[in-house]
Design an enzyme around this catalytic site. Structure first.
Site, PDB file in Angstrom:
ATOM      1  N   ARG A 168      21.331 -12.400  51.369  1.00 39.09           N
ATOM      2  CA  ARG A 168      22.444 -11.739  50.809  1.00 39.09           C
ATOM      3  C   ARG A 168      22.908 -10.574  51.309  1.00 39.09           C
ATOM      4  O   ARG A 168      23.380  -9.493  50.805  1.00 39.09           O
ATOM      5  CB  ARG A 168      21.983 -11.327  49.136  1.00 39.09           C
ATOM      6  CG  ARG A 168      21.407 -12.521  48.440  1.00 39.09           C
ATOM      7  CD  ARG A 168      22.480 -13.560  48.292  1.00 39.09           C
ATOM      8  NE  ARG A 168      22.034 -14.796  47.525  1.00 39.09           N
ATOM      9  CZ  ARG A 168      22.894 -15.856  47.290  1.00 39.09           C
ATOM     10  NH1 ARG A 168      24.190 -15.923  47.723  1.00 39.09           N
ATOM     11  NH2 ARG A 168      22.431 -16.877  46.641  1.00 39.09           N
ATOM     12  N   HIS A 169      23.048 -10.356  52.704  1.00 42.25           N
ATOM     13  CA  HIS A 169      23.473  -9.248  53.494  1.00 42.25           C
ATOM     14  C   HIS A 169      24.105  -9.954  54.651  1.00 42.25           C
ATOM     15  O   HIS A 169      23.262 -10.493  55.704  1.00 42.25           O
ATOM     16  CB  HIS A 169      22.400  -8.264  53.779  1.00 42.25           C
ATOM     17  CG  HIS A 169      22.940  -6.881  54.057  1.00 42.25           C
ATOM     18  ND1 HIS A 169      23.314  -6.642  55.277  1.00 42.25           N
ATOM     19  CD2 HIS A 169      23.082  -5.905  53.626  1.00 42.25           C
ATOM     20  CE1 HIS A 169      23.616  -5.450  55.346  1.00 42.25           C
ATOM     21  NE2 HIS A 169      23.300  -4.796  54.229  1.00 42.25           N
ATOM     22  N   GLN A 198      29.663   7.197  55.968  1.00 41.39           N
ATOM     23  CA  GLN A 198      28.848   6.054  56.548  1.00 41.39           C
ATOM     24  C   GLN A 198      30.173   5.067  57.224  1.00 41.39           C
ATOM     25  O   GLN A 198      29.672   4.440  58.090  1.00 41.39           O
ATOM     26  CB  GLN A 198      28.452   5.172  55.373  1.00 41.39           C
ATOM     27  CG  GLN A 198      27.469   4.043  55.587  1.00 41.39           C
ATOM     28  CD  GLN A 198      26.980   3.224  54.427  1.00 41.39           C
ATOM     29  OE1 GLN A 198      27.541   2.389  53.797  1.00 41.39           O
ATOM     30  NE2 GLN A 198      26.089   3.865  54.084  1.00 41.39           N
ATOM     31  N   SER A 237      36.220  -3.294  50.860  1.00 39.91           N
ATOM     32  CA  SER A 237      35.824  -4.360  52.003  1.00 39.91           C
ATOM     33  C   SER A 237      36.860  -5.518  51.836  1.00 39.91           C
ATOM     34  O   SER A 237      37.324  -5.892  52.755  1.00 39.91           O
ATOM     35  CB  SER A 237      34.517  -4.869  51.454  1.00 39.91           C
ATOM     36  OG  SER A 237      34.059  -6.003  52.163  1.00 39.91           O
ATOM     37  N   THR A 256      23.042   1.785  60.878  1.00 42.93           N
ATOM     38  CA  THR A 256      23.389   1.211  59.354  1.00 42.93           C
ATOM     39  C   THR A 256      24.242   0.176  59.715  1.00 42.93           C
ATOM     40  O   THR A 256      25.029   0.123  60.723  1.00 42.93           O
ATOM     41  CB  THR A 256      24.008   2.456  58.706  1.00 42.93           C
ATOM     42  OG1 THR A 256      24.144   1.916  57.332  1.00 42.93           O
ATOM     43  CG2 THR A 256      25.282   2.908  59.322  1.00 42.93           C
ATOM     44  N   HIS A 307      80.138   0.692  55.397  1.00 36.08           N
ATOM     45  CA  HIS A 307      80.197   0.237  54.268  1.00 36.08           C
ATOM     46  C   HIS A 307      80.676  -1.071  53.819  1.00 36.08           C
ATOM     47  O   HIS A 307      81.146  -1.709  52.859  1.00 36.08           O
ATOM     48  CB  HIS A 307      81.085   0.988  53.253  1.00 36.08           C
ATOM     49  CG  HIS A 307      81.103   2.437  53.382  1.00 36.08           C
ATOM     50  ND1 HIS A 307      80.148   3.306  52.534  1.00 36.08           N
ATOM     51  CD2 HIS A 307      81.466   3.404  54.196  1.00 36.08           C
ATOM     52  CE1 HIS A 307      80.331   4.647  52.953  1.00 36.08           C
ATOM     53  NE2 HIS A 307      80.898   4.748  53.910  1.00 36.08           N
ATOM     54  N   ARG A 358      30.826   6.822  50.902  1.00 30.94           N
ATOM     55  CA  ARG A 358      31.479   5.647  51.053  1.00 30.94           C
ATOM     56  C   ARG A 358      31.508   5.008  49.534  1.00 30.94           C
ATOM     57  O   ARG A 358      30.679   4.907  48.720  1.00 30.94           O
ATOM     58  CB  ARG A 358      30.976   4.623  52.403  1.00 30.94           C
ATOM     59  CG  ARG A 358      30.003   3.702  51.626  1.00 30.94           C
ATOM     60  CD  ARG A 358      29.936   2.661  52.209  1.00 30.94           C
ATOM     61  NE  ARG A 358      31.480   1.745  52.381  1.00 30.94           N
ATOM     62  CZ  ARG A 358      31.640   0.646  53.171  1.00 30.94           C
ATOM     63  NH1 ARG A 358      30.525   0.213  53.909  1.00 30.94           N
ATOM     64  NH2 ARG A 358      32.524   0.100  52.886  1.00 30.94           N
ATOM     65  N   SER A 374      71.018 -27.940  58.794  1.00 34.02           N
ATOM     66  CA  SER A 374      70.924 -28.374  57.368  1.00 34.02           C
ATOM     67  C   SER A 374      70.983 -29.827  57.276  1.00 34.02           C
ATOM     68  O   SER A 374      71.369 -30.860  57.888  1.00 34.02           O
ATOM     69  CB  SER A 374      72.300 -27.903  56.783  1.00 34.02           C
ATOM     70  OG  SER A 374      72.062 -28.585  55.434  1.00 34.02           O
TER      71      SER A 374
END
Length: 466
Positions: free
Chosen positions: A63-64, A221, A314, A89, A137, A309, A269
């Site tokens: 799970r990472h 981080q 994410s 990290t 204009h 952080r 067209s």
């Protein structure tokens, strides 16, 4: 551009970062990082198809995402399994990789933008003397030239070029580097037994290997999401320019004065066979508007970060950063294609300005009468009355502008009848337009594009897949 933000490039770049970290740690004397470990890591730097499957299994188990790839890399480089990611990290690979992608994506866009500016400059020089009716204009105004109008686009694109260059220059001097979990470098200080100089050198070595000029001294981080704001602001500003140029071309196409490229067998067209819709410029406007709106997302993401952080950045960064660059790249391709084949309809341009040319010439008529000794106020009043009568014929009766015939039939203007043709010559109303074009190209474009000369030569005219 798709490859830069692809999973293969992302995870292969993570592996490069792990190699640079291990190499640098070994160079600074850390024991346990063997030549064999470095060699195996280098041999498997590009992730292979079957390794995606291994990583998916690991991620489901752990799970990472980063640790899944650490373990996958360790399986195919077993001598390095124990030292991959040493002291780092997750943001060491995720954030540093993102900064590499931002840099590489900017490097891809800049020559393409330079090529568009070069193509439009060639177009502006070719048509620098071609008179055309100007509009303010949405109404007929003083005349310009076709080339002079193109320099307005060029000047804005030059601003975009400088904005993107500035964003890149700041980016490459603000690498995250090796900073640890909260930016204190505590983990690296621990593995180097309190040697601050080696920790600083590690950061410097990784930064150099990644091709950046410097790293930020203090980070959290992550790298500051302010960097994303600055980069996407430059892209969004370019998106505004893209929509502006596309809108101008669409207006000129509506007036039948200019058209974007149209292939021999292209269908405008499905029902109206005669049509030549400006679909490239419409697509450019759509993409440009989309790109311009990405800036709000990165602003909100930067403002929403908490302390050292938070992970609520994410998903939006994974969407906005790639899509901003892909959108900008699509705009570059469209601008390349359009600027390579703009069609100028001289006859229609002349027809349009001849409707209003007599009105624009009235000041010349007044000055000529003064030169013949007549009162300016008397000449002005005659012109005022006849101009309003002629305008009524044009607007309410749909007839040609007959102001010149009215002047010829008015005895008051007999002294200047032999000058009328010269006083109405279109080239007398364009001011310094030809000179402005040459000066923009010589003094603004040429210096800005000098560094891109070789790259421009390698960029071909873009083909579109409709």
């Amino acid at each position: 551009m798709k490859y830069i933000f692809s999973p293969r490039n992302r995870f292969s770049t993570w592996r490069e970062l792990w190699i640079w970290l291990a190499e640098s740690e070994r160079e600074l004397g850390l024991e346990g990082i063997t030549p064999t470990a470095i060699e195996q890591m280098r041999d498997h730097v590009r992730i292979q198809d079957h390794e995606f499957e291994l990583a998916a299994v690991e991620e489901k188990r752990r799970r990472h995402d980063v640790m899944a790839h650490v373990h996958t890399y360790g399986q195919i480089a077993p001598a390095a399994a124990g030292i991959i990611h040493w002291g780092a990290t997750s943001c060491y690979v995720t954030d540093n990789a993102d900064q590499i992608f931002l840099r590489d994506a900017l490097d891809l866009l800049l020559p393409k933008l330079a090529a568009v500016i070069q193509r439009l400059s060639n177009f502006a020089l070719e048509y620098r003397d071609e008179p055309a009716l100007g509009y303010t204009h949405g109404q007929a105004a003083q005349m310009v030239t076709v080339g002079k109008r193109a320099t307005i686009w060029i000047e804005d694109l030059l601003d975009d070029l400088h904005n993107l260059e500035h964003a890149r220059d700041r980016l490459v001097a603000k690498f995250r580097g090796a900073k640890g979990t909260t930016g204190t470098q505590a983990s690296f200080l621990a593995i180097f037994n309190g040697d601050h100089e080696k920790v600083k050198k590690l950061d410097e070595l990784v930064t150099q290997k990644a091709g950046f000029t410097a790293s930020v001294r203090s980070t959290t981080q992550t790298y500051s999401r302010k960097i994303d704001v600055d980069v996407v602001h430059a892209l969004s500003s370019f998106g505004c320019t893209a929509e502006r140029i596309g809108g101008d071309i669409r207006h000129l196409a509506m007036l039948k004065e200019m058209e974007e490229p149209f292939e021999q067998d292209q269908i405008g067209s499905s029902a109206m066979a005669y049509k030549r819709n400006p679909m490239r410029s419409e697509r450019l406007c759509s993409l440009g508007r989309t790109l311009a709106n990405f800036s709000a997302n990165v602003e909100q993401t930067y403002k929403s970060q908490w302390l050292e952080r938070s992970l609520d950045d994410s998903a939006i960064r994974r969407i906005v950063l790639p899509e901003s660059f892909l959108c900008a790249d699509a705009c570059m391709i469209l601008l390349n294609n359009i600027s390579s084949g703009l069609v100028v309809n001289r006859a229609m341009i002349q027809k349009n300005y001849h409707v209003d040319l007599p009105f624009m010439a009235t000041e010349n008529f007044i000055m000529a009468m003064v030169n013949k000794g007549h009162s300016r106020q008397d000449a002005h009043e005659h012109i005022r009355v006849m101009s309003q009568e002629a305008a009524k014929v044009v607007k309410q009766e749909g007839k040609p502008n007959d102001l010149i015939e009215r002047i010829k039939n008015n005895k008051f203007f007999d002294p200047i009848l032999d000058q009328l043709e010269d006083l109405m010559r279109p080239s007398t109303f364009i001011g310094r337009s030809p000179e402005i074009v040459k000066e923009v190209v010589e003094f603004d474009v040429a210096p800005a594009l000098k560094k891109y000369e070789s790259a421009i030569g390698n960029i071909r005219d873009a083909d579109l897949a409709v």
